[in-house]
Each structure stands twice: as structure tokens, then as C-alpha cells.
Motif scaffolding. Structure first.
Motif, short mmCIF file in Angstrom:
data_model
loop_
_atom_site.label_atom_id
_atom_site.label_comp_id
_atom_site.label_asym_id
_atom_site.label_seq_id
_atom_site.Cartn_x
_atom_site.Cartn_y
_atom_site.Cartn_z
N LYS A 14 -0.72 7.77 -2.92
CA LYS A 14 -0.91 6.33 -3.20
C LYS A 14 -0.76 6.00 -4.69
N GLU A 15 -0.65 7.04 -5.51
CA GLU A 15 -0.56 6.82 -6.95
C GLU A 15 0.74 6.13 -7.35
N ARG A 96 18.52 -0.48 9.75
CA ARG A 96 17.41 0.34 10.24
C ARG A 96 17.92 1.77 10.36
N TYR A 97 17.04 2.69 10.03
CA TYR A 97 17.45 4.09 10.06
C TYR A 97 16.23 4.94 10.42
N GLN A 98 16.47 6.00 11.17
CA GLN A 98 15.37 6.90 11.53
C GLN A 98 15.06 7.82 10.34
N GLU A 99 13.88 7.64 9.77
CA GLU A 99 13.51 8.38 8.57
C GLU A 99 12.47 9.45 8.87
N GLY A 100 12.44 10.43 7.98
CA GLY A 100 11.42 11.45 8.01
C GLY A 100 10.99 11.69 6.58
N CYS A 101 9.96 12.52 6.39
CA CYS A 101 9.42 12.72 5.05
C CYS A 101 8.72 14.07 4.99
N LYS A 151 3.99 4.46 -1.99
CA LYS A 151 4.19 4.06 -0.59
C LYS A 151 4.88 5.16 0.22
N VAL A 152 4.42 5.33 1.45
CA VAL A 152 5.00 6.30 2.38
C VAL A 152 5.63 5.51 3.53
N PHE A 153 6.74 6.02 4.09
CA PHE A 153 7.50 5.22 5.07
C PHE A 153 6.71 4.79 6.30
#
Ligand code: CO
Length: 176
Positions: A14-15, A96-101, A151-153
Motif C-alpha cells: 500500500k506504500e 480489458r486483459y486477464q492480469e496476474g501478479c 495499488k494492486v490489480f
């Protein structure tokens, strides 16, 4: 050196990362380590905060087509886009796209992004560049730049999908 990846919902994700001021050896080591870490985890992009360093640094390496199963041939180090202090100058359209992290391993979901972006950034020596893209790289840049702002997806999911994700994720973390 492979570094440890910060896993969601670790508060560090969150930083708000700080601009890089010194384009020195420490930065170069960070970038080299980020490449090693990304390759080891089969990622295509990584932001510094994902290895716990709150600096506005990200890397992206789009795999090339090859018969080889060696990740270093699929994603050669020299193909790595090293992006320091990026700023979006222009953004257009929607896709729109299928994302991962790598901070949310094993979870993939579609999120909305701008189709095209123009970004100004610096390389590891502080030299300024502008990049334009309206394809996969544009998506990856927006995903990684979100990390620089904490921010995270998964935070871009609809309320319903988000709730489902949080429930499944809690269960998964508990079972580890
Ligand atoms: Co990510």
C-alpha cells in the motif's frame, strides 16, 4: 540475488514509492536482483515495492517466441525494460486483459486499463525516454505503475469479484 516477494495483503504493497534520486550502484543492484527474482518466479513484470523497496522502479520483460524452455532465453536480460520514475503523459481508450501478479500468485482476472499510453521515464543511468504502446506493454506498464502508488490489480475488480477473491485468498493463505 533473488529477493523475497511481498505477498498480498502485506501492508507494504500500500506504500507510495518515492522517486529515485541516485542512479548509483545500489539502484543497479536492485534492478539486477529484480530481474533474477522475476525470472525465478516466472513473471513478466515487477515493481520494486514487491521486493520491499519503496522506490519508483519497475521492470518488464515480455517473453520472446523461442523453442527453448529456459526462462533466460525466453526473457533475455538485455530485453528487460527498466523504468525509473515513470509518468503517464497521455492515456487513451479502454481495454480489458486477464492480469496476474507475483504478489498474488496463482490468481488471474480481467481488469480494465487504458488501451494506449505515452510514458516518460528514466533508465538506470538517469537518461530520459518516452515510450508509446497500445499493446501488452501498455497494460504491463499500467499494472506496474499502479504498484508505485500502492495499488494492486485485485483492487480494480468489481465489488462482487473482489469479495469472492478476498474470501478465497484468505482461505488459501491459511492453508499454506
Ligand atoms: Co503486480
Amino acid at each position: 540475488m533473488i529477493r523475497e516477494i511481498v505477498i498480498y495483503p502485506d501492508k507494504r504493497l500500500k506504500e507510495i514509492s518515492k522517486p529515485v534520486e541516485n542512479f548509483d550502484e545500489e539502484l543497479h543492484t536492485l534492478l539486477d536482483d529484480m530481474y533474477e527474482t522475476m525470472i525465478a518466479k516466472n513473471g513478466v513484470g515487477l515493481a520494486a515495492i514487491q521486493v520491499g523497496v519503496p522506490l519508483r522502479v519497475l521492470i518488464i520483460n515480455v517473453p520472446v517466441e523461442t523453442e527453448s524452455e529456459d526462462p533466460r532465453e525466453q526473457q533475455p536480460k538485455e530485453n528487460t525494460l527498466e523504468v525509473i520514475n515513470p509518468v503517464i503523459l497521455e492515456a487513451e481508450g479502454k481495454t480489458r486483459y486477464q492480469e496476474g501478479c507475483l504478489s498474488v500468485p496463482g490468481y488471474f482476472e480481467e481488469v480494465e486499463r487504458h488501451k494506449a499510453v505515452r510514458i516518460e521515464y528514466q533508465d538506470r543511468y538517469g537518461k530520459k525516454y518516452i515510450i508509446d504502446d497500445d499493446d501488452f506493454l501498455a497494460i504491463a506498464l499500467q499494472h506496474e505503475m499502479d504498484h508505485l502508488d500502492g495499488k494492486v490489480f485485485v483492487e480494480k475488480l468489481s465489488l462482487l469479484k473482489r469479495k469472492k477473491f478476498e474470501k478465497e485468498w484468505k482461505k488459501r493463505l491459511k492453508n499454506k
